[in-house]
Design an enzyme around this catalytic site. Structure first.
Site, PDB file in Angstrom:
ATOM      1  N   GLU A 252     -11.726  -4.732  -5.871  1.00 51.09           N
ATOM      2  CA  GLU A 252     -12.283  -3.202  -5.611  1.00 51.09           C
ATOM      3  C   GLU A 252     -11.440  -2.381  -6.534  1.00 51.09           C
ATOM      4  OE1 GLU A 252     -13.578  -5.555  -2.327  1.00 51.09           O
ATOM      5  OE2 GLU A 252     -11.675  -5.362  -3.242  1.00 51.09           O
TER       6      GLU A 252
ATOM      7  N   TRP B   2     -10.856  -2.516  -9.494  1.00 55.39           N
ATOM      8  CA  TRP B   2     -11.775  -2.347 -10.786  1.00 55.39           C
ATOM      9  C   TRP B   2     -12.345  -1.082 -10.809  1.00 55.39           C
ATOM     10  CZ3 TRP B   2      -9.738  -4.945 -14.592  1.00 55.39           C
ATOM     11  CH2 TRP B   2      -9.073  -6.122 -14.447  1.00 55.39           C
TER      12      TRP B   2
ATOM     13  N   ILE C 210      -6.890  -5.241   6.850  1.00 51.00           N
ATOM     14  CA  ILE C 210      -6.597  -6.212   6.120  1.00 51.00           C
ATOM     15  C   ILE C 210      -7.285  -6.060   4.734  1.00 51.00           C
ATOM     16  CG2 ILE C 210      -5.831  -8.006   7.843  1.00 51.00           C
ATOM     17  CD1 ILE C 210      -8.319  -9.473   7.540  1.00 51.00           C
TER      18      ILE C 210
ATOM     19  N   LEU D 246      11.358 -20.584  -4.380  1.00 49.22           N
ATOM     20  CA  LEU D 246      10.205 -19.598  -4.040  1.00 49.22           C
ATOM     21  C   LEU D 246       8.906 -19.797  -4.801  1.00 49.22           C
ATOM     22  CD1 LEU D 246       9.371 -17.334  -1.842  1.00 49.22           C
ATOM     23  CD2 LEU D 246      10.567 -15.872  -3.779  1.00 49.22           C
TER      24      LEU D 246
ATOM     25  N   ARG E  84       1.722  -5.050   6.413  1.00 47.12           N
ATOM     26  CA  ARG E  84       0.944  -3.991   5.373  1.00 47.12           C
ATOM     27  C   ARG E  84       1.740  -2.642   5.661  1.00 47.12           C
ATOM     28  NH1 ARG E  84      -5.317  -2.666   4.030  1.00 47.12           N
ATOM     29  NH2 ARG E  84      -4.934  -0.581   2.993  1.00 47.12           N
TER      30      ARG E  84
ATOM     31  N   ASP F  86       0.944  -1.120  -0.145  1.00 47.77           N
ATOM     32  CA  ASP F  86       0.117   0.089   0.149  1.00 47.77           C
ATOM     33  C   ASP F  86       0.894   1.219  -0.143  1.00 47.77           C
ATOM     34  OD1 ASP F  86      -2.277   1.414   0.116  1.00 47.77           O
ATOM     35  OD2 ASP F  86      -2.717   1.161   2.095  1.00 47.77           O
ATOM     36  N   GLY F  87       0.200   2.253  -0.692  1.00 42.68           N
ATOM     37  CA  GLY F  87       1.102   3.666  -0.668  1.00 42.68           C
ATOM     38  C   GLY F  87       1.643   4.106  -1.781  1.00 42.68           C
ATOM     39  N   ASN F  88       1.657   3.214  -3.037  1.00 43.96           N
ATOM     40  CA  ASN F  88       2.041   3.719  -4.298  1.00 43.96           C
ATOM     41  C   ASN F  88       1.606   5.008  -4.680  1.00 43.96           C
ATOM     42  OD1 ASN F  88       3.706   1.328  -4.727  1.00 43.96           O
ATOM     43  ND2 ASN F  88       2.111   0.292  -5.465  1.00 43.96           N
TER      44      ASN F  88
ATOM     45  N   TRP G 233       2.780   7.799  -2.611  1.00 38.46           N
ATOM     46  CA  TRP G 233       4.273   8.153  -2.842  1.00 38.46           C
ATOM     47  C   TRP G 233       4.422   8.990  -3.907  1.00 38.46           C
ATOM     48  CZ3 TRP G 233       7.812   7.722  -6.694  1.00 38.46           C
ATOM     49  CH2 TRP G 233       9.137   7.445  -6.341  1.00 38.46           C
TER      50      TRP G 233
ATOM     51  N   HIS H  71       3.599   3.214  -8.490  1.00 40.82           N
ATOM     52  CA  HIS H  71       3.446   1.613  -8.989  1.00 40.82           C
ATOM     53  C   HIS H  71       4.730   1.216  -9.639  1.00 40.82           C
ATOM     54  CE1 HIS H  71      -0.595   1.426  -7.728  1.00 40.82           C
ATOM     55  NE2 HIS H  71      -1.004   2.482  -8.379  1.00 40.82           N
TER      56      HIS H  71
END
Length: 261
Positions: free
Chosen positions: A82, A84, A210, A146, A203, A35-37, A40, A52
């Site tokens: 959401e 979208w 969440i 991974l 987060r 979160d936060g792109n 920023w 992003h």
């Protein structure tokens, strides 16, 4: 829910932070709400997509660190159902960024032994983006260092609805009786049926919720919240979060022998 903001962990070089980690106490499955792109970018007078784009650098560092530490599963919340509802121009830019990431990073994922897989109603993606997703899944399906599990067009409630529908179809076809529906049957019907539940959820950006993410799977997950915006959440910030995680006592509802009842 603990609001962890790197308290009591003094600034230190990465090597010192690494030395504080105990391999046996590291999470096997790390989940992240990135979160936060947008914020920023706005703080720098840039278009939201620039945030992003910068956030992809944090994803790269997190993948590298997960491989270095032996974390087996990394789940990232890349695009929610959401999302979208965002402006069409931003959605188009995000889908283009997804395609660009997969086209430029796929060979690196293969080289590093990273299996790329997705959860969510992925067929809602535009055809071109969906093709890149499916191709990358196929080309990395044999890798096991991974698992990079990417939530795309994902919603926790939608996942539970889809799982309920799958169980209902199994009952209707006679493959399952209602009495056989238990937590294990539900687990097998989830998008994450092949994965352990997350041990730690991080987060970023200061939000402490969440947001419809992994509602079933987070039942006993440790939660770590930080005010750091995702594009600024790099290797050091991850190490601090892992040190905080190791300090916690995970009882899963039990009373440990050292704790009086």
């Amino acid at each position: 829910m603990n609001d962890s903001r790197s308290r009591d962990i003094e600034p230190a070089p990465d090597s010192d932070l690494l030395s504080q980690l105990e391999p046996d106490l590291l999470p096997k499955h790390l989940a992240v709400i990135m979160d936060g792109n947008g914020r920023w970018a706005e703080l720098r007078g840039l278009p939201r997509i620039a945030g992003h784009q910068e956030g992809i650098k944090s994803v790269r560092e997190l993948i590298s660190l997960s491989l270095e530490l032996g974390i087996k599963v990394l789940t990232i919340y890349a695009f929610s159902q959401e999302n979208w509802n965002r402006p069409a121009q931003e959605i188009t830019a995000l889908m283009g960024l997804l395609e660009h990431y997969l086209s430029t990073e796929r060979s690196s994922l293969v080289e590093k032994g990273v299996r790329f897989q997705t959860i969510g109603r992925v067929t809602a993606l535009p055809p071109s983006a969906l093709q890149w997703v499916r191709t990358t899944e196929q080309e990395t399906a044999h890798l096991d260092k991974l698992i990079l599990n990417v939530a795309l067009s994902y919603g926790g409630r939608a996942e539970l609805v889809d799982a309920a529908k799958e169980l209902a179809r199994a009952v209707q076809s006679g493959r399952l009786s209602p009495d056989q529906i238990d937590e294990q049957a539900m687990q097998r019907a989830l998008y994450t049926h092949n994965l352990p539940d997350p041990d730690l959820l991080i987060r970023t950006s200061g939000e402490t919720r969440i947001s419809n993410f992994l509602l079933w799977q987070l039942a006993y997950t440790e939660l770590y919240f930080t005010p750091t915006l995702w594009p600024d959440f790099r290797r050091r910030e991850t190490l601090v979060a892992l040190i905080e995680y190791q300090r916690r006592e995970r009882r899963f509802g039990r009373v440990l022998s050292s704790v009086s009842s």
